[in-house]
Design an enzyme around this catalytic site. Structure first.
Site, PDB file in Angstrom:
ATOM      1  N   SER A 159       0.845  -1.313   0.019  1.00  0.00           N
ATOM      2  CA  SER A 159      -0.124   0.026  -0.033  1.00  0.00           C
ATOM      3  C   SER A 159       0.879   1.234   0.018  1.00  0.00           C
ATOM      4  O   SER A 159       1.689   1.404   0.697  1.00  0.00           O
ATOM      5  CB  SER A 159      -0.962   0.132   1.291  1.00  0.00           C
ATOM      6  N   GLU A 179      -3.067  18.963  -2.579  1.00  0.00           N
ATOM      7  CA  GLU A 179      -4.617  19.121  -3.366  1.00  0.00           C
ATOM      8  C   GLU A 179      -5.347  17.874  -2.913  1.00  0.00           C
ATOM      9  O   GLU A 179      -6.443  17.956  -3.260  1.00  0.00           O
ATOM     10  CB  GLU A 179      -4.305  18.890  -5.060  1.00  0.00           C
ATOM     11  N   SER A 180      -4.818  16.753  -2.147  1.00  0.00           N
ATOM     12  CA  SER A 180      -5.734  15.650  -1.955  1.00  0.00           C
ATOM     13  C   SER A 180      -4.735  14.649  -1.590  1.00  0.00           C
ATOM     14  O   SER A 180      -3.899  14.375  -0.709  1.00  0.00           O
ATOM     15  CB  SER A 180      -7.063  15.392  -2.364  1.00  0.00           C
ATOM     16  N   CYS A 234      -8.316  18.242  -5.488  1.00  0.00           N
ATOM     17  CA  CYS A 234      -8.892  19.559  -5.662  1.00  0.00           C
ATOM     18  C   CYS A 234      -8.078  20.767  -6.336  1.00  0.00           C
ATOM     19  O   CYS A 234      -8.402  22.018  -6.021  1.00  0.00           O
ATOM     20  CB  CYS A 234      -9.668  19.925  -4.292  1.00  0.00           C
TER      21      CYS A 234
END
Length: 124
Positions: free
Chosen positions: A64, A71-72, A92
Site C-alpha cells: 500500500s 491537493e488531496s 481539488c
C-alpha cells in the site's frame, strides 16, 4: 471575507479504478511502487506533502502506498495473490490532472486490463 469564501469553488476531480493481471514481482516491489507514486505526483502537477508505504507478507500480501498531496491524495493498494491493484487519485487543485497520474501509474504497472472511473466532486 465571508462573502468571498462563499463565491470560491472547490474543483474536485476523482479518478479511480481496478487493475488486473499485473506481474507479481512488481506488485510486491515496495520501493518501485513508492517511486512510481512520487513520479505520478509530478506528472499530474501536484505537490507532495508526505508519502508512506507498507509491504504486507503472506498469501494476501501486497503493498500500500499513500501520497498525501496539497491537493488531496493518491492511494495504491496491491494484492499479490490476485495479481490485482486498486488506484485512487483525488485532487481539488484547479491545475492538477489526476487522470495523468492514473494513466502514468497504469503505464508502470502494465495490467493486462483495467477499469477507470471518474467522479466530479466539485462544490458546485
Amino acid at each position: 471575507m465571508q462573502v468571498e469564501l462563499l463565491n470560491e469553488r472547490i474543483i474536485g476531480k476523482h479518478v479511480f479504478g481496478n487493475l488486473y493481471e499485473i506481474d507479481e514481482s512488481l506488485l510486491t516491489n515496495k520501493d518501485r511502487l513508492e517511486e512510481a507514486v512520487k513520479e505520478a505526483v509530478k506528472v499530474a502537477n501536484m505537490h507532495l506533502v508526505e508519502e508512506k508505504a507498507w509491504k504486507f507478507d503472506g498469501n494476501k500480501g501486497g503493498v500500500s502506498v499513500i501520497a498525501l498531496i496539497e491537493e488531496s491524495h493518491i492511494a495504491l493498494h496491491t494484492w499479490n495473490e490476485y495479481n490485482y491493484a486498486t488506484l485512487d487519485v483525488y485532487t481539488c487543485g484547479e491545475n492538477s490532472d489526476p487522470q495523468a497520474a492514473f494513466d502514468y501509474l497504469v503505464g508502470v504497472l502494465k495490467p493486462k486490463r483495467f477499469q477507470k472511473f471518474f467522479a466530479d466532486r466539485s462544490s458546485n
